[in-house]
Design an enzyme around this catalytic site. Structure first.
Site, PDB file in Angstrom:
ATOM      1  N   ASP A  65      -0.398  39.103  35.817  1.00 52.25           N
ATOM      2  CA  ASP A  65      -1.665  39.802  35.557  1.00 52.25           C
ATOM      3  C   ASP A  65      -2.622  39.003  34.674  1.00 52.25           C
ATOM      4  OD1 ASP A  65      -0.441  39.968  33.100  1.00 52.25           O
ATOM      5  OD2 ASP A  65      -0.349  42.159  33.032  1.00 52.25           O
TER       6      ASP A  65
ATOM      7  N   ARG B 199      -4.337  28.679  20.552  1.00 50.77           N
ATOM      8  CA  ARG B 199      -3.258  27.761  20.189  1.00 50.77           C
ATOM      9  C   ARG B 199      -3.797  26.351  20.055  1.00 50.77           C
ATOM     10  NH1 ARG B 199       1.907  28.074  24.057  1.00 50.77           N
ATOM     11  NH2 ARG B 199       0.789  26.811  25.556  1.00 50.77           N
TER      12      ARG B 199
ATOM     13  N   LYS C 137      -4.173  31.645  25.351  1.00 53.20           N
ATOM     14  CA  LYS C 137      -3.096  32.278  26.123  1.00 53.20           C
ATOM     15  C   LYS C 137      -3.403  33.764  26.193  1.00 53.20           C
ATOM     16  CE  LYS C 137       1.985  32.146  25.804  1.00 53.20           C
ATOM     17  NZ  LYS C 137       3.033  31.337  25.148  1.00 53.20           N
TER      18      LYS C 137
ATOM     19  N   ASP D 213       5.878  26.988  23.681  1.00 54.19           N
ATOM     20  CA  ASP D 213       6.228  28.171  24.449  1.00 54.19           C
ATOM     21  C   ASP D 213       7.242  29.051  23.730  1.00 54.19           C
ATOM     22  OD1 ASP D 213       6.370  30.017  26.523  1.00 54.19           O
ATOM     23  OD2 ASP D 213       5.807  28.452  27.929  1.00 54.19           O
TER      24      ASP D 213
ATOM     25  N   ASP E  16       8.905  22.835  32.298  1.00 53.00           N
ATOM     26  CA  ASP E  16       7.481  23.118  32.032  1.00 53.00           C
ATOM     27  C   ASP E  16       7.268  23.576  30.597  1.00 53.00           C
ATOM     28  OD1 ASP E  16       9.022  25.327  33.178  1.00 53.00           O
ATOM     29  OD2 ASP E  16       7.235  26.541  32.886  1.00 53.00           O
ATOM     30  N   ASN E  17       8.350  23.816  29.876  1.00 54.43           N
ATOM     31  CA  ASN E  17       8.232  24.229  28.477  1.00 54.43           C
ATOM     32  C   ASN E  17       8.685  23.120  27.541  1.00 54.43           C
ATOM     33  OD1 ASN E  17       7.294  26.720  29.272  1.00 54.43           O
ATOM     34  ND2 ASN E  17       9.310  27.671  29.239  1.00 54.43           N
TER      35      ASN E  17
HETATM   36  P1  AMP Z   1       6.734  30.841  30.842  1.00 56.14           P
HETATM   37  O1  AMP Z   1       8.083  31.301  31.268  1.00 56.14           O
HETATM   38  O2  AMP Z   1       6.076  31.705  29.805  1.00 56.14           O
HETATM   39  O3  AMP Z   1       6.728  29.409  30.461  1.00 56.14           O
HETATM   40  O4  AMP Z   1       5.783  30.981  32.105  1.00 56.14           O
HETATM   41  C1  AMP Z   1       6.068  30.395  33.340  1.00 56.14           C
HETATM   42  C2  AMP Z   1       4.857  30.448  34.225  1.00 56.14           C
HETATM   43  O5  AMP Z   1       4.439  31.789  34.463  1.00 56.14           O
HETATM   44  C3  AMP Z   1       3.653  29.723  33.697  1.00 56.14           C
HETATM   45  O6  AMP Z   1       3.053  29.072  34.777  1.00 56.14           O
HETATM   46  C4  AMP Z   1       2.787  30.840  33.144  1.00 56.14           C
HETATM   47  O7  AMP Z   1       1.417  30.504  33.134  1.00 56.14           O
HETATM   48  C5  AMP Z   1       3.068  31.959  34.124  1.00 56.14           C
HETATM   49  N1  AMP Z   1       2.882  33.297  33.545  1.00 56.14           N
HETATM   50  C6  AMP Z   1       3.647  33.917  32.626  1.00 56.14           C
HETATM   51  N2  AMP Z   1       3.191  35.150  32.339  1.00 56.14           N
HETATM   52  C7  AMP Z   1       2.092  35.333  33.123  1.00 56.14           C
HETATM   53  C8  AMP Z   1       1.152  36.413  33.310  1.00 56.14           C
HETATM   54  N3  AMP Z   1       1.249  37.556  32.643  1.00 56.14           N
HETATM   55  N4  AMP Z   1       0.156  36.215  34.199  1.00 56.14           N
HETATM   56  C9  AMP Z   1       0.021  35.080  34.885  1.00 56.14           C
HETATM   57  N5  AMP Z   1       0.861  34.033  34.761  1.00 56.14           N
HETATM   58  C10 AMP Z   1       1.889  34.151  33.886  1.00 56.14           C
HETATM   59 MG    MG Z   2       5.616  28.035  29.714  1.00 51.81          MG
END
Ligand code: AMP
Ligand code: MG
Length: 487
Positions: A127, A178, A115, A264, A254-255
């Site tokens: 980013d 991870r 990650k 997550d 998705d989590n």
């Molecule tokens: P999360 O809320 O952390 O489960 O993320 C939701 C989605 O956003 C997932 O598809 C992650 O891969 C993407 N994501 C979160 N942070 C970033 C980041 N800094 N750059 C690219 N994708 C991100």
């Molecule tokens: Mg996630």
């Protein structure tokens, strides 16, 4: 990778081979000066990896995806998901990669995943980066959860990249390595279903059965068995969260894993003063994922899984819906059974033996906790001493109320098992003020507080002299705790 680690460990690419439509081969971003910040030796050993080799410079390259081990095909996985109730058809690993799978020392397959390894085709506006603080936070919380006996993804290492990450301010970047029993999510099934390709969905379901629920393959309806197995695993998981005061904070589909592991660690936190409406995440303004809503949120997510599986459950759509509905209908009973068993043990009783009396006492105890906003972890821990006659410390948490004395009297008559209590009631959890303190120091370059915190929370049931401050609630001036998603 040179010599030892690679010769002893074979990486597989089972997911990439079985489900090429659901991932994209991808490379991690180049990191010129990786620096290992924390490394999990016991986990490395469990994985059958060579801890010394992984802590070498080639090891740091492997842990950041800069050296691809033989047999591995790093991929970014695609998935969909409902985020706060809104469907996104294409999420996926925006800043993550599945390096491959390893057969661990117990013979089980484990994903090794990165990650913060750079942008992928699923990055959208992101980013692709991760900052040191949030990656260390995931390390602390996931390892604490594991030590508490709660199913979770694990953290093998956090490596600093030497590059800057821009959030509200400029922050040092990091990669988290991870380990999980898989990264199959409810959202993975939603994505497969949305393609309209039923054979892809079946291949995904067969892959999930093979990895997590092999007995389901022998069921007369393997896909119904898969669904009910995931429902049971998640019901049990969320019951354990509720019993330890864990607030996940971002229970989007998705989590949520198919394996039943916590995944997550974004805005999650452990609750201190018991208050069912607790929300930590700054973006969860409506309190959708508040502590008390977690069982309902899990059930809602599982209904999305059931919908995704419909074409596999029965060829007749009406029958498929009936099967799915019946399966989801089982969540509540599974959850209550797991919660009641766990809650009874926390007060030293056995749900089977002490039955209704235990249930009444458990309900009353939670009502007392809420009324007095008592510290959840301390209250159960101090009940242990109360079980053998020293009730003063516990009594103090309930403001010396007569209601607590009355409860105690009836509880003691049932002869609570103090030994049982000491195995299920932790003394040390990653308290929010201590996590923040450790992360602030680590971001400044001092890792000592982080190591001490890890040492404490990874042996949560073992009270040790000198660690009193780790058992104590936050000082009053710490204020209301807020966590952030933009990690
Ligand atoms: P999360 O809320 O952390 O489960 O993320 C939701 C989605 O956003 C997932 O598809 C992650 O891969 C993407 N994501 C979160 N942070 C970033 C980041 N800094 N750059 C690219 N994708 C991100
Ligand atoms: Mg996630």
């Amino acid at each position: 990778m040179s010599a030892s680690a690679q010769s002893t460990v074979a990486f597989h690419d089972r997911f990439a081979q079985a489900l090429p439509e659901m991932c994209t081969p991808w490379e991690a971003q180049r990191i010129h000066s990786p620096q290992l910040l924390v490394f999990n030796e016991p986990l490395a050993a469990e994985m059958g990896l060579d801890p010394a080799a992984l802590q070498s410079s080639d090891g740091s390259r492997l842990l950041t995806g800069n050296l691809v081990p033989e047999g591995a095909t790093p991929v970014a996985q695609v998935y969909a998901g409902h985020q706060f109730g809104h469907y996104s058809p294409r999420l996926g690993d925006g800043r993550a990669l599945l390096l491959g799978e390893i057969v661990n020392a117990s013979g089980n397959l484990r994903d090794v995943h990165l990650k913060g390894s750079g942008r992928t085709p699923f990055a959208r506006g992101g980013d692709g980066q991760a900052a040191v603080g949030p990656m260390l936070r995931e390390y602390i919380l996931s390892e604490a959860m594991h030590a508490l006996g709660i199913p979770t993804t694990r953290s093998l290492a956090v490596t600093s990249t030497g590059m800057s990450v821009y959030r509200d301010t400029e922050l040092p970047g990091a990669v988290l390595t991870r380990v999980a029993s898989s990264h199959l999510r409810v959202g993975t099934f939603q994505y497969a279903r949305a393609t309209g390709d039923v054979e892809l969905l079946r291949r995904l379901a067969d892959h999930a059965i093979d990895r997590h629920y092999p007995a389901a393959a022998k069921d007369e309806n393997p896909y119904r068995a898969l669904l009910t197995d995931v429902i049971s695993a998640q019901a049990s998981l969320v019951a354990q969260w509720m019993l330890t005061g864990f607030v996940h904070g971002v229970m989007n589909t998705d989590n949520m894993t198919i394996s039943g592991e916590t995944i997550d660690y974004g805005p999650c936190a452990f609750m201190d003063a018991f208050n069912p409406s607790t929300v930590y995440s700054s973006i969860d303004q409506a309190g959708r994922y508040a502590y008390a809503n977690q069982p309902a949120a899990a059930e809602w997510n599982l209904a999305r899984l059931a919908e995704s599986l419909l074409p596999l459950l029965h060829e007749d759509e009406q029958r498929a819906v009936e099967i799915a509905t019946a399966a989801i209908g089982g969540f509540e009973a599974d959850y209550l059974a797991a919660w009641s068993r766990g809650a009874s043990e926390k007060i030293g009783l056995r749900h089977e033996a002490d039955g209704d009396a235990a249930s009444v006492l458990v309900q009353e105890f939670f009502a007392l906790l809420e009324e007095h906003q008592a510290d959840l972890t301390l209250a159960f821990h101090r009940l242990g001493a109360a079980a053998s006659g020293s009730a003063e410390q516990a009594r103090f948490l309930f403001d010396g109320a007569a209601g607590f004395d009355d409860w105690m009297e009836r509880w003691l008559q049932l002869g609570p098992d103090r030994d049982l209590m000491s195995h299920v009631n932790p003394i040390y959890i990653p308290r929010n003020h201590l996590v923040e303190e450790a992360l602030a120091s680590a971001t400044e370059g001092d890792l000592a507080p982080l190591r001490q915190l890890l040492n404490t929370v990874t042996r949560p049931y073992e009270e040790r002299p000198g660690l009193e401050r780790y058992a104590a609630p936050a000082p009053a001036d710490f204020g209301a705790y807020r966590t952030f998603c933009g990690t």
